[in-house]
Design an enzyme around this catalytic site. Structure first.
Site, PDB file in Angstrom:
ATOM      1  N   CYS A 183       7.173  -4.335  15.446  1.00  0.00           N
ATOM      2  CA  CYS A 183       6.704  -3.306  16.375  1.00  0.00           C
ATOM      3  C   CYS A 183       5.274  -3.642  16.803  1.00  0.00           C
ATOM      4  O   CYS A 183       4.423  -3.929  15.959  1.00  0.00           O
ATOM      5  CB  CYS A 183       6.760  -1.941  15.708  1.00  0.00           C
ATOM      6  SG  CYS A 183       8.385  -1.580  15.022  1.00  0.00           S
ATOM      7  N   ASN A 193      -3.242   5.774  15.912  1.00  0.00           N
ATOM      8  CA  ASN A 193      -4.447   5.187  15.348  1.00  0.00           C
ATOM      9  C   ASN A 193      -4.560   3.760  15.825  1.00  0.00           C
ATOM     10  O   ASN A 193      -3.769   2.916  15.413  1.00  0.00           O
ATOM     11  CB  ASN A 193      -4.350   5.192  13.827  1.00  0.00           C
ATOM     12  CG  ASN A 193      -4.011   6.581  13.371  1.00  0.00           C
ATOM     13  OD1 ASN A 193      -4.832   7.476  13.444  1.00  0.00           O
ATOM     14  ND2 ASN A 193      -2.767   6.777  12.972  1.00  0.00           N
ATOM     15  N   CYS A 244       6.764  -6.765   6.746  1.00  0.00           N
ATOM     16  CA  CYS A 244       7.897  -6.099   7.401  1.00  0.00           C
ATOM     17  C   CYS A 244       8.753  -7.102   8.150  1.00  0.00           C
ATOM     18  O   CYS A 244       8.246  -8.085   8.687  1.00  0.00           O
ATOM     19  CB  CYS A 244       7.397  -5.035   8.377  1.00  0.00           C
ATOM     20  SG  CYS A 244       8.779  -4.041   9.026  1.00  0.00           S
ATOM     21  N   SER A 292      12.385   7.130   6.805  1.00  0.00           N
ATOM     22  CA  SER A 292      12.053   6.968   8.219  1.00  0.00           C
ATOM     23  C   SER A 292      12.380   5.546   8.656  1.00  0.00           C
ATOM     24  O   SER A 292      11.874   4.584   8.096  1.00  0.00           O
ATOM     25  CB  SER A 292      10.564   7.255   8.411  1.00  0.00           C
ATOM     26  OG  SER A 292      10.223   7.027   9.750  1.00  0.00           O
ATOM     27  N   SER A 316      11.994   6.506  14.002  1.00  0.00           N
ATOM     28  CA  SER A 316      10.817   6.191  14.823  1.00  0.00           C
ATOM     29  C   SER A 316      11.337   5.781  16.187  1.00  0.00           C
ATOM     30  O   SER A 316      11.809   4.658  16.366  1.00  0.00           O
ATOM     31  CB  SER A 316      10.036   5.018  14.218  1.00  0.00           C
ATOM     32  OG  SER A 316       9.476   5.398  13.017  1.00  0.00           O
ATOM     33  N   LEU A 317      11.255   6.683  17.141  1.00  0.00           N
ATOM     34  CA  LEU A 317      11.911   6.422  18.429  1.00  0.00           C
ATOM     35  C   LEU A 317      10.931   5.842  19.461  1.00  0.00           C
ATOM     36  O   LEU A 317      11.138   4.783  19.997  1.00  0.00           O
ATOM     37  CB  LEU A 317      12.545   7.722  18.938  1.00  0.00           C
ATOM     38  CG  LEU A 317      13.518   7.554  20.092  1.00  0.00           C
ATOM     39  CD1 LEU A 317      14.725   6.727  19.690  1.00  0.00           C
ATOM     40  CD2 LEU A 317      13.975   8.916  20.612  1.00  0.00           C
ATOM     41  N   HIS A 318       9.906   6.591  19.749  1.00  0.00           N
ATOM     42  CA  HIS A 318       8.805   6.164  20.634  1.00  0.00           C
ATOM     43  C   HIS A 318       9.170   5.948  22.095  1.00  0.00           C
ATOM     44  O   HIS A 318       8.278   5.962  22.932  1.00  0.00           O
ATOM     45  CB  HIS A 318       8.094   4.916  20.091  1.00  0.00           C
ATOM     46  CG  HIS A 318       7.624   5.089  18.681  1.00  0.00           C
ATOM     47  ND1 HIS A 318       6.873   6.161  18.286  1.00  0.00           N
ATOM     48  CD2 HIS A 318       7.841   4.358  17.566  1.00  0.00           C
ATOM     49  CE1 HIS A 318       6.626   6.078  16.992  1.00  0.00           C
ATOM     50  NE2 HIS A 318       7.214   4.993  16.532  1.00  0.00           N
ATOM     51  N   GLU A 321       0.830  -1.203   0.000  1.00  0.00           N
ATOM     52  CA  GLU A 321       0.000   0.000   0.000  1.00  0.00           C
ATOM     53  C   GLU A 321       0.865   1.254   0.000  1.00  0.00           C
ATOM     54  O   GLU A 321       1.957   1.267   0.570  1.00  0.00           O
ATOM     55  CB  GLU A 321      -0.911  -0.011   1.236  1.00  0.00           C
ATOM     56  CG  GLU A 321      -1.926  -1.132   1.150  1.00  0.00           C
ATOM     57  CD  GLU A 321      -2.858  -1.234   2.353  1.00  0.00           C
ATOM     58  OE1 GLU A 321      -3.947  -1.789   2.189  1.00  0.00           O
ATOM     59  OE2 GLU A 321      -2.506  -0.765   3.446  1.00  0.00           O
ATOM     60  N   CYS A 365       3.505   8.647   0.799  1.00  0.00           N
ATOM     61  CA  CYS A 365       4.065   7.738   1.805  1.00  0.00           C
ATOM     62  C   CYS A 365       4.165   6.373   1.123  1.00  0.00           C
ATOM     63  O   CYS A 365       3.155   5.789   0.737  1.00  0.00           O
ATOM     64  CB  CYS A 365       3.130   7.696   3.015  1.00  0.00           C
ATOM     65  SG  CYS A 365       3.637   6.492   4.247  1.00  0.00           S
ATOM     66  N   CYS A 401       1.992  -1.758  15.425  1.00  0.00           N
ATOM     67  CA  CYS A 401       1.891  -1.527  13.984  1.00  0.00           C
ATOM     68  C   CYS A 401       1.156  -2.666  13.288  1.00  0.00           C
ATOM     69  O   CYS A 401       1.471  -3.843  13.493  1.00  0.00           O
ATOM     70  CB  CYS A 401       3.301  -1.382  13.416  1.00  0.00           C
ATOM     71  SG  CYS A 401       3.333  -1.329  11.626  1.00  0.00           S
ATOM     72  N   CYS A 440      -0.799   6.462   9.860  1.00  0.00           N
ATOM     73  CA  CYS A 440       0.452   5.849  10.305  1.00  0.00           C
ATOM     74  C   CYS A 440       0.201   4.584  11.111  1.00  0.00           C
ATOM     75  O   CYS A 440      -0.600   4.596  12.047  1.00  0.00           O
ATOM     76  CB  CYS A 440       1.210   6.826  11.201  1.00  0.00           C
ATOM     77  SG  CYS A 440       2.246   7.910  10.272  1.00  0.00           S
ATOM     78  N   GLY A 451       7.072  -1.752   5.742  1.00  0.00           N
ATOM     79  CA  GLY A 451       8.461  -2.210   5.688  1.00  0.00           C
ATOM     80  C   GLY A 451       9.436  -1.273   6.369  1.00  0.00           C
ATOM     81  O   GLY A 451       9.134  -0.111   6.632  1.00  0.00           O
ATOM     82  N   GLU A 452      10.598  -1.823   6.665  1.00  0.00           N
ATOM     83  CA  GLU A 452      11.691  -1.039   7.252  1.00  0.00           C
ATOM     84  C   GLU A 452      12.671  -0.716   6.106  1.00  0.00           C
ATOM     85  O   GLU A 452      13.375  -1.605   5.617  1.00  0.00           O
ATOM     86  CB  GLU A 452      12.370  -1.860   8.362  1.00  0.00           C
ATOM     87  CG  GLU A 452      13.739  -1.371   8.794  1.00  0.00           C
ATOM     88  CD  GLU A 452      13.789   0.110   9.171  1.00  0.00           C
ATOM     89  OE1 GLU A 452      13.059   0.519  10.086  1.00  0.00           O
ATOM     90  OE2 GLU A 452      14.557   0.854   8.522  1.00  0.00           O
TER      91      GLU A 452
HETATM   92  S1  SF4 Z   1       6.458   0.394  12.425  1.00  0.00           S
HETATM   93 FE1  SF4 Z   1       7.622   0.223  10.511  1.00  0.00          FE
HETATM   94  S2  SF4 Z   1       9.390  -1.046  11.086  1.00  0.00           S
HETATM   95 FE2  SF4 Z   1       7.891  -1.341  12.724  1.00  0.00          FE
HETATM   96  S3  SF4 Z   1       6.724  -3.163  12.072  1.00  0.00           S
HETATM   97 FE3  SF4 Z   1       5.624  -1.361  11.292  1.00  0.00          FE
HETATM   98  S4  SF4 Z   1       6.361  -1.122   9.183  1.00  0.00           S
HETATM   99 FE4  SF4 Z   1       7.849  -2.431  10.282  1.00  0.00          FE
END
Ligand code: SF4
Length: 346
Positions: free
Chosen positions: A118, A296, A114, A197, A220-222, A94, A107, A121, A339, A165-166
């Site tokens: 996380c 979200n 992925c 990112s 992406s720290l969080h 997507e 985006c 996600c 996101c 994906g990363e």
């Molecule tokens: S936040 Fe990004 S890196 Fe983490 S699982 Fe989701 S898509 Fe992968």
């Protein structure tokens, strides 16, 4: 359908020129075809009208153009567009068009599924099937650029690699795609309008610094506390905050580019003064910007957006410490395009 013929867009310009020479033609024919493939985004050899029928037949016999296809396009009430994109092997990723008053941002995805996990996600629930090829990343951008011109009367202005994906786990192909997007044979976009990112892969961040890449880096720290970050982003056990910070220090010394941190504040997870103090400490070594992103929910209710008071505490503490902070509202929630929500549900 999978085919044995080679994807012609995996060839460099030099390889394409060589192909024509080997087939008794002129090298400049390679430049003509290259322009059709990239700048003009040709989906078939038939449209290459300045190439003879005989030459097009040779191309047809040797190559395919594995162009992506937008399978389903959804439009949100706030103008956001989400594309479900079918790849040559029928896998789906997507990508999202996010319009604001002054810009249109794409985006885009870099992997099918992925490699990371996380906990907050939706994409993490999809098994990583494969990395995207450079042309598949490029095509997502072209599709969104076309939609931006059609629906908003302006070209695409920015790109963020924040889809599925990363990106640093597919760095080679992401870099090739960015080179194509920024080159004159591609879209000619400024790298300053592109942000990659990452969840933080220290080795690749250092490699990017050594290569003096010109695009922007966001992390992406969080959480800036190892224990908490590992509980929500388990790969942090391997790539710890100390390793990440060391790589970012290296990045800053080489590039002098400000670092952006993406950060969600969740109720009961990272919403205390101790959390924001750790963030301030983590950011101190270089000019930084923190994007506080609205969360979200992805269904099970474990992760919930923190209270407005907690957000205010973050904003005030960061500002007091000279760190630029923005609060970003999510877009496209009604079509699961916001996101962390991309999960091939369309
Ligand atoms: S936040 Fe990004 S890196 Fe983490 S699982 Fe989701 S898509 Fe992968």
């Amino acid at each position: 359908m999978k085919t044995k013929k080679k994807d012609i867009r995996a060839l460099t310009l030099e390889q394409l020129r060589d192909f024509f020479v080997e087939n008794g033609d002129q090298p400049f024919r390679g430049n003509q075809v290259y322009e059709w493939l990239w700048r003009k985004s040709a989906h078939s050899f038939d449209v290459m009208t300045n190439i003879s029928k005989e030459t097009r037949d040779i191309l047809e016999a040797n190559f395919v153009i594995n162009h992506i296809k937008v399978d389903v396009m959804q439009r949100s009430t706030d103008g956001t567009i989400k594309n479900a994109v079918r790849l040559y092997d029928d896998l789906i990723v997507e990508s999202v068009l996010i319009p604001t008053k002054t810009r249109t941002t794409a985006c885009v995805s870099s992997q099918v599924g992925c490699s990371l996990d996380c906990k907050f996600c939706a994409t993490a629930r999809l098994k990583r099937m494969r990395n995207l090829n450079p042309d598949e990343i490029y095509d997502q951008v072209v599709a969104i650029d076309n939609e931006s011109r059609l629906y908003f009367d302006r070209p695409l202005s920015n790109i963020v690699f924040m889809g599925m994906g990363e990106p640093l786990m597919n760095y080679k192909n992401v870099l090739k795609a960015i080179n194509k997007i920024t080159s004159n044979e591609g879209l000619g976009m400024s790298p300053k309008r592109i942000t990659v990112s990452t969840s933080g892969v220290p080795k690749i961040i250092k490699k990017m610094a050594d290569e003096e890449v010109k695009f922007n880096l966001a992390v992406s720290l969080h959480s800036a506390i190892d224990e908490i970050r590992t509980s929500i982003m388990p790969f942090n056990a391997t790539f710890t905050l100390a390793d990440l910070r060391e790589a970012l220090v290296y990045w800053y010394h080489k590039t002098k580019s400000r670092i952006t941190y993406e950060y969600v504040v969740w109720k009961g997870i990272n919403d205390t003064q101790k959390d924001v103090d750790a963030l301030v400490n983590f950011c101190r070594f270089a000019p930084s910007k923190v994007n506080l992103i609205e969360y979200n929910p992805i269904d099970d209710g474990k992760f919930q957006q923190a209270s407005n008071q907690a957000l205010d505490m973050y904003v005030h503490t960061l500002e007091r410490n000279g760190i630029v902070v923005t609060v970003r509202r999510s877009r496209g929630k009604d079509i699961d395009a916001a996101c962390g929500q991309l999960a091939n549900k369309s």
